[in-house]
Design a protein around this motif. Sequence first.
Motif, PDB file in Angstrom:
ATOM      1  N   PRO A 106     -26.475  43.302 -20.971  1.00 38.68           N
ATOM      2  CA  PRO A 106     -26.713  44.520 -21.156  1.00 38.68           C
ATOM      3  C   PRO A 106     -25.152  44.798 -21.541  1.00 38.68           C
ATOM      4  O   PRO A 106     -24.107  44.230 -21.082  1.00 38.68           O
ATOM      5  CB  PRO A 106     -26.689  45.437 -19.619  1.00 38.68           C
ATOM      6  N   PRO A 107     -24.310  45.196 -22.660  1.00 41.04           N
ATOM      7  CA  PRO A 107     -22.980  45.694 -23.046  1.00 41.04           C
ATOM      8  C   PRO A 107     -22.437  46.443 -21.830  1.00 41.04           C
ATOM      9  O   PRO A 107     -21.159  46.039 -21.880  1.00 41.04           O
ATOM     10  CB  PRO A 107     -24.122  46.900 -24.046  1.00 41.04           C
ATOM     11  N   TYR A 108     -22.867  47.150 -21.140  1.00 35.93           N
ATOM     12  CA  TYR A 108     -22.713  46.941 -20.317  1.00 35.93           C
ATOM     13  C   TYR A 108     -22.097  46.106 -19.186  1.00 35.93           C
ATOM     14  O   TYR A 108     -21.328  46.572 -17.754  1.00 35.93           O
ATOM     15  CB  TYR A 108     -22.488  48.397 -19.466  1.00 35.93           C
ATOM     16  N   ALA A 109     -22.270  45.018 -18.947  1.00 33.52           N
ATOM     17  CA  ALA A 109     -21.640  44.309 -17.867  1.00 33.52           C
ATOM     18  C   ALA A 109     -20.398  44.215 -17.264  1.00 33.52           C
ATOM     19  O   ALA A 109     -20.568  43.553 -16.541  1.00 33.52           O
ATOM     20  CB  ALA A 109     -21.968  42.973 -18.379  1.00 33.52           C
ATOM     21  N   ALA A 110     -19.933  43.947 -18.374  1.00 27.87           N
ATOM     22  CA  ALA A 110     -18.236  43.811 -17.963  1.00 27.87           C
ATOM     23  C   ALA A 110     -17.354  45.017 -17.515  1.00 27.87           C
ATOM     24  O   ALA A 110     -17.242  44.478 -16.261  1.00 27.87           O
ATOM     25  CB  ALA A 110     -17.278  44.313 -19.215  1.00 27.87           C
ATOM     26  N   GLU A 111     -18.620  46.534 -17.015  1.00 33.86           N
ATOM     27  CA  GLU A 111     -17.929  47.093 -16.259  1.00 33.86           C
ATOM     28  C   GLU A 111     -18.434  47.016 -14.795  1.00 33.86           C
ATOM     29  O   GLU A 111     -18.180  47.494 -13.868  1.00 33.86           O
ATOM     30  CB  GLU A 111     -18.498  48.684 -16.836  1.00 33.86           C
ATOM     31  N   VAL A 112     -19.527  46.946 -14.955  1.00 30.67           N
ATOM     32  CA  VAL A 112     -20.656  45.884 -13.810  1.00 30.67           C
ATOM     33  C   VAL A 112     -19.763  45.035 -12.620  1.00 30.67           C
ATOM     34  O   VAL A 112     -19.159  45.085 -11.782  1.00 30.67           O
ATOM     35  CB  VAL A 112     -21.696  45.891 -13.903  1.00 30.67           C
ATOM     36  N   PHE A 113     -19.604  43.579 -13.656  1.00 29.43           N
ATOM     37  CA  PHE A 113     -18.962  42.866 -12.955  1.00 29.43           C
ATOM     38  C   PHE A 113     -17.526  43.251 -12.523  1.00 29.43           C
ATOM     39  O   PHE A 113     -16.857  42.578 -11.400  1.00 29.43           O
ATOM     40  CB  PHE A 113     -18.702  41.598 -14.005  1.00 29.43           C
ATOM     41  N   SER A 114     -16.629  44.214 -12.828  1.00 31.23           N
ATOM     42  CA  SER A 114     -15.691  44.443 -12.811  1.00 31.23           C
ATOM     43  C   SER A 114     -15.262  45.710 -11.015  1.00 31.23           C
ATOM     44  O   SER A 114     -14.413  45.775 -10.533  1.00 31.23           O
ATOM     45  CB  SER A 114     -14.264  45.144 -13.746  1.00 31.23           C
ATOM     46  N   GLY A 115     -16.725  46.065 -11.258  1.00 30.96           N
ATOM     47  CA  GLY A 115     -16.829  46.804 -10.422  1.00 30.96           C
ATOM     48  C   GLY A 115     -16.549  48.915 -10.508  1.00 30.96           C
ATOM     49  O   GLY A 115     -16.959  49.380 -10.099  1.00 30.96           O
ATOM     50  N   GLU A 116     -16.394  48.743 -12.013  1.00 31.00           N
ATOM     51  CA  GLU A 116     -16.230  50.353 -12.456  1.00 31.00           C
ATOM     52  C   GLU A 116     -17.374  50.471 -12.518  1.00 31.00           C
ATOM     53  O   GLU A 116     -17.260  51.900 -11.989  1.00 31.00           O
ATOM     54  CB  GLU A 116     -15.507  49.997 -13.548  1.00 31.00           C
ATOM     55  N   ARG A 117     -18.124  50.407 -12.638  1.00 29.06           N
ATOM     56  CA  ARG A 117     -19.879  50.904 -12.095  1.00 29.06           C
ATOM     57  C   ARG A 117     -19.993  51.996 -11.143  1.00 29.06           C
ATOM     58  O   ARG A 117     -21.268  52.037 -10.656  1.00 29.06           O
ATOM     59  CB  ARG A 117     -20.792  50.858 -13.033  1.00 29.06           C
ATOM     60  N   ARG A 118     -19.454  50.207 -10.080  1.00 32.78           N
ATOM     61  CA  ARG A 118     -19.400  50.994  -8.373  1.00 32.78           C
ATOM     62  C   ARG A 118     -20.983  49.907  -8.378  1.00 32.78           C
ATOM     63  O   ARG A 118     -21.888  51.048  -7.308  1.00 32.78           O
ATOM     64  CB  ARG A 118     -19.376  52.080  -7.794  1.00 32.78           C
ATOM     65  N   TYR A 119     -21.941  49.411  -8.824  1.00 30.07           N
ATOM     66  CA  TYR A 119     -23.139  48.637  -8.248  1.00 30.07           C
ATOM     67  C   TYR A 119     -22.981  48.433  -7.359  1.00 30.07           C
ATOM     68  O   TYR A 119     -22.178  47.729  -6.675  1.00 30.07           O
ATOM     69  CB  TYR A 119     -23.581  48.469  -9.584  1.00 30.07           C
ATOM     70  N   PRO A 120     -24.260  48.470  -6.701  1.00 29.26           N
ATOM     71  CA  PRO A 120     -24.246  47.888  -5.176  1.00 29.26           C
ATOM     72  C   PRO A 120     -24.964  46.681  -4.906  1.00 29.26           C
ATOM     73  O   PRO A 120     -25.757  46.124  -4.125  1.00 29.26           O
ATOM     74  CB  PRO A 120     -25.107  48.938  -4.258  1.00 29.26           C
TER      75      PRO A 120
END
Length: 361
Positions: free
Chosen positions: A38-52
């Motif tokens: 996904p294009p937003y994978a970096a935001e998930v792995f950085s913690g920016e998106r706060r995925y659980p």
Amino acid sequence: MRAATLTDFGAPLTVRDVPDPRAGGGEVLVEVLATCVPPYAAEVFSGERRYPLEPPVVPGVGGIGRVVSVGPDATRLRTGDIVWCDSTVRARDDALTPDITLQGWSSRGEGGARLARHMHDGPFAELMRVPTENAYPLPEAAAADPARWSALGVHTIPYGGLLAGRLQAGETILINGATGNLGSSAVAIALAMGAGKVIAPGRNQAALALLTDRFAPRLTPVELTGDEDTDRAAMQAAADGPIDMALDLLPPQAPATATRAAAMTVREYGRIILMGGVGMLGGADLALPYPWIMRNSITLRGQWMYPRTANVGMIRLIASGALDLAPEHVTRFTLDQVNEAITHAAKHNGPYDRTVLTPIG
């Protein structure tokens, strides 16, 4: 097997040897051939998106695989079959409101978190186990180009929104976020389903031009200004008639005003489907006028992911040629290049641009 592991938020993924997964009853073991990043994978792995997510975890969102072994409950699947592995895993002990997790990616509520601890790891690996009901057989054509077919991980999401909105042939639909990865997918699918006209608002002129070149005259682009009233008027004018449905796929960074501007373009008895991330990172929430909703008999619905049947429908759309994957640009990366793939996906997030990880080369 080898796998790419997220050991901690903010750290690069680590490719290393880990124990092979073992499929239990009601599960299938697959060899992962391809998975979209996904294009937003970096935001998930950085913690920016706060995925659980709970590190350490092998991440990813669904993929194309070859069946290695099946459990005793499988009556159609066979070893060697090419399958689409749906990441949307549902608990089996509540048919009405099952807990849901996106295997290797996210979850909903405490029940979803418990399910995620069991179906923990995703497709950024050579092998993955999935529930039997999440492995969908693919036509022979998929075996020739699994990387291209891995776009199922993108297309099935907006398809779920179009199904939720009961899109009918000949209708006019507005896709909010049409220039993005999911939004452009929604454009192509809506037209494949028989939409008469698609209104495509956005600010990215290059992306709007690409959509227009591919889908005109059934697609009308609208360049947005950021002013809510001005943009709403422009979208309604572009439709040159009533807008039957609006599907919102804007990302978390988008303002709620952009969603409201698009939503309030629909006609009396119109439908609004919300699938984006507006408000997830804070900021103003969506506010729609009660009198307008009530007096115009508006149907407003949220939709997270899609029903199981959407997988079959999406596969049929592609297999029949109604949705053509050939124009999509696919860039492939090996498992050892996973961090390069994540960076590439973030930079190439426009229409029909796929970044694909091929774990077994």
